[in-house]
Structures are given as C-alpha cells and as structure tokens.
Design a protein around this motif. Structure first.
Motif, PDB file in Angstrom:
ATOM      1  N   ARG A 175       0.829  -1.211   0.000  1.00 49.97           N
ATOM      2  CA  ARG A 175       0.000   0.000   0.000  1.00 49.97           C
ATOM      3  C   ARG A 175       0.857   1.253   0.000  1.00 49.97           C
ATOM      4  O   ARG A 175       0.519   2.258  -0.634  1.00 49.97           O
ATOM      5  N   PHE A 208       0.862   4.036  -2.941  1.00 49.18           N
ATOM      6  CA  PHE A 208       0.664   5.459  -2.656  1.00 49.18           C
ATOM      7  C   PHE A 208       1.751   6.296  -3.320  1.00 49.18           C
ATOM      8  O   PHE A 208       1.471   7.335  -3.928  1.00 49.18           O
ATOM      9  N   ASN A 218       1.019   9.118  -6.295  1.00 45.77           N
ATOM     10  CA  ASN A 218       1.101  10.525  -5.884  1.00 45.77           C
ATOM     11  C   ASN A 218       2.401  11.215  -6.279  1.00 45.77           C
ATOM     12  O   ASN A 218       2.605  12.370  -5.913  1.00 45.77           O
ATOM     13  N   LEU A 263       1.322  10.201   5.906  1.00 47.74           N
ATOM     14  CA  LEU A 263       1.201   8.942   5.173  1.00 47.74           C
ATOM     15  C   LEU A 263       0.640   7.850   6.093  1.00 47.74           C
ATOM     16  O   LEU A 263      -0.210   7.057   5.677  1.00 47.74           O
ATOM     17  N   HIS A 291      -3.047   8.425   6.478  1.00 46.49           N
ATOM     18  CA  HIS A 291      -3.748   8.064   5.248  1.00 46.49           C
ATOM     19  C   HIS A 291      -3.932   6.553   5.136  1.00 46.49           C
ATOM     20  O   HIS A 291      -4.976   6.074   4.681  1.00 46.49           O
ATOM     21  N   LEU A 292      -2.936   5.805   5.582  1.00 44.86           N
ATOM     22  CA  LEU A 292      -2.967   4.354   5.446  1.00 44.86           C
ATOM     23  C   LEU A 292      -3.542   3.644   6.659  1.00 44.86           C
ATOM     24  O   LEU A 292      -3.661   2.412   6.656  1.00 44.86           O
TER      25      LEU A 292
END
Length: 229
Positions: free
Chosen positions: A159, A163, A167, A181, A184-185
């Motif tokens: 993941r 990302f 991005n 980060l 977000h995860l």
C-alpha cells in the motif's frame, strides 16, 4: 463552516458541470439559495455525533475525511476537493443520522452549502439534481469499497508503494510526511517510517523532511506486482 463569503460568486457551478447542465427551474431556483463559506486550514468541518445540516459542494481546497479510534489512531477514508461532494454527508442527510466520522481541512477551503431542507426539496423535485447526487454517491462508495479491500487484503508495504506511485509528481517528488502517510494508510508513523527506510536502503527512494523523491518507480511498480494479492 465559519466565515460566509459572497465573493465565491454565482459561477460556483463551473466546478460542477453536471449540475450546471441541469436546466429545470426547481433546481435553478434552489441553487440560488446555496450559501458560500470559507473554512480556514486546520478547521474541523464536522465531527462524530454532529447532525448533518448542509449538503456541501467543494469549490476550492481539500478536506480530509477520517475515522479515529478510541486510542487516537486515524485512517483517512477519502479526500474532498474541487468539484466533489462528501459521501458521509450524503449518507447522513439521506438517513437523518449523525456523522460517524470527522472532516478536517488540509488547506483553506471554499464551499457552497445547501441547507438540509433545500437538499431534500431538490432531491424530490429535480431529476437532474437527484441523478447527480446518486452518481456522486455511487462513485464515492466504490472508492470506500476499494479502501476496505486494500485494508483487508493488501500488505502495508504494498500500500505504501502504491501510494508513492499514485502521488509522485513530474519531478519525481511525493509531498507527504511520514505522519500524514501513516494517517492516510491507517497505520502508525514508526511502522511506515521503517518501510520507507527499507525502500530507501534499496535505492528506490530518497527521504527528506516533508517530501520523498522516487528514484526508481519501476522497482516500486515491480514490487507491487510481485506482492499484491
């Protein structure tokens, strides 16, 4: 929402071309009742337990919608940016329920707010508006289903690599901190940092204080292909 701003103007529908194309008089009259708002960076747009009072149209800026556990661990559900609406808000308005998540502005945000009663009126009387609402709802719901799938079945290292690939900008940079980060995860900073350091050790990344430089996107892509479920 805090400061009302009339200078957002009557051209706000330019951010929503599907709605701008709806010509029935009911929607056009209701659209004129939408109120403009400015929400400064770092503000809470809504929190868990708040009632949904408005249907929100983002004109500029970026909002993070997230779920926070009792221990304080957060996971980003999605972002709302220009030309987008919030699926959690839609859900709460349709079900007359309170917010199950929270939203925080990541930049200054300019939006239009349609009061709940006007939202319901437009939903009943305007086919064009109704089509827009459910199309947006469906798109966001698919994104959430994909998020659940990734959380359940994809490894964290995969993941992270995804990302970075999704991005990275034209200069090879990813503008994100380790902490952001991790949020977000739905992980924690120390675990994310450990994996980023491993990618850097392999020569795929160069780590800086508030950004990362992708040195070998092909290696990251191969890693994702090899380790994805």
């Amino acid at each position: 929402m805090t400061e009302r701003r009339e200078d957002v103007g009557s051209d706000w529908l330019n951010a929503f071309p599907e709605l701008a194309a709806v010509k029935d008089p009911v929607w056009q009259e209701i659209a004129r009742t939408a109120q403009s708002a400015h929400v400064p960076k770092g503000s809470m747009v809504f929190k868990v337990g708040d009632p949904a009072a408005n249907y929100l149209f983002c004109i500029a800026g970026r909002v993070r919608v997230q779920q926070v556990s009792d221990s304080g661990r957060a996971i980003t559900l999605y972002h709302v940016a220009r030309g987008e609406t919030c699926v959690v808000t839609t859900t709460c308005l349709l079900s007359h329920s309170e917010y199950p998540a929270e939203a925080i502005t990541e930049s200054d945000v300019y939006a239009m707010a349609l009061p709940a009663e006007k939202f319901n009126e437009a939903l009943r009387a305007s086919e064009g508006f109704r089509d827009f609402v459910f199309a947006e709802y469906s798109k966001r719901l698919q994104d959430l289903i994909l998020l659940v799938r990734e959380m359940a079945f994809d490894r964290l290292d995969v993941r992270i690599a995804k990302f970075l690939l999704d991005n990275v900008n034209g200069e090879g940079e990813v503008d994100v901190t380790h902490e952001k980060l991790a949020i977000h995860l739905g992980s924690v900073r120390v675990v994310v940092s450990r994996q980023l350091n491993e990618f850097a050790r392999r020569g795929w990344l160069e780590l800086h204080r508030k950004r990362m430089l992708v040195l070998d996107p092909q290696a990251l892509s191969d890693y994702v292909a090899q380790h994805s479920t």
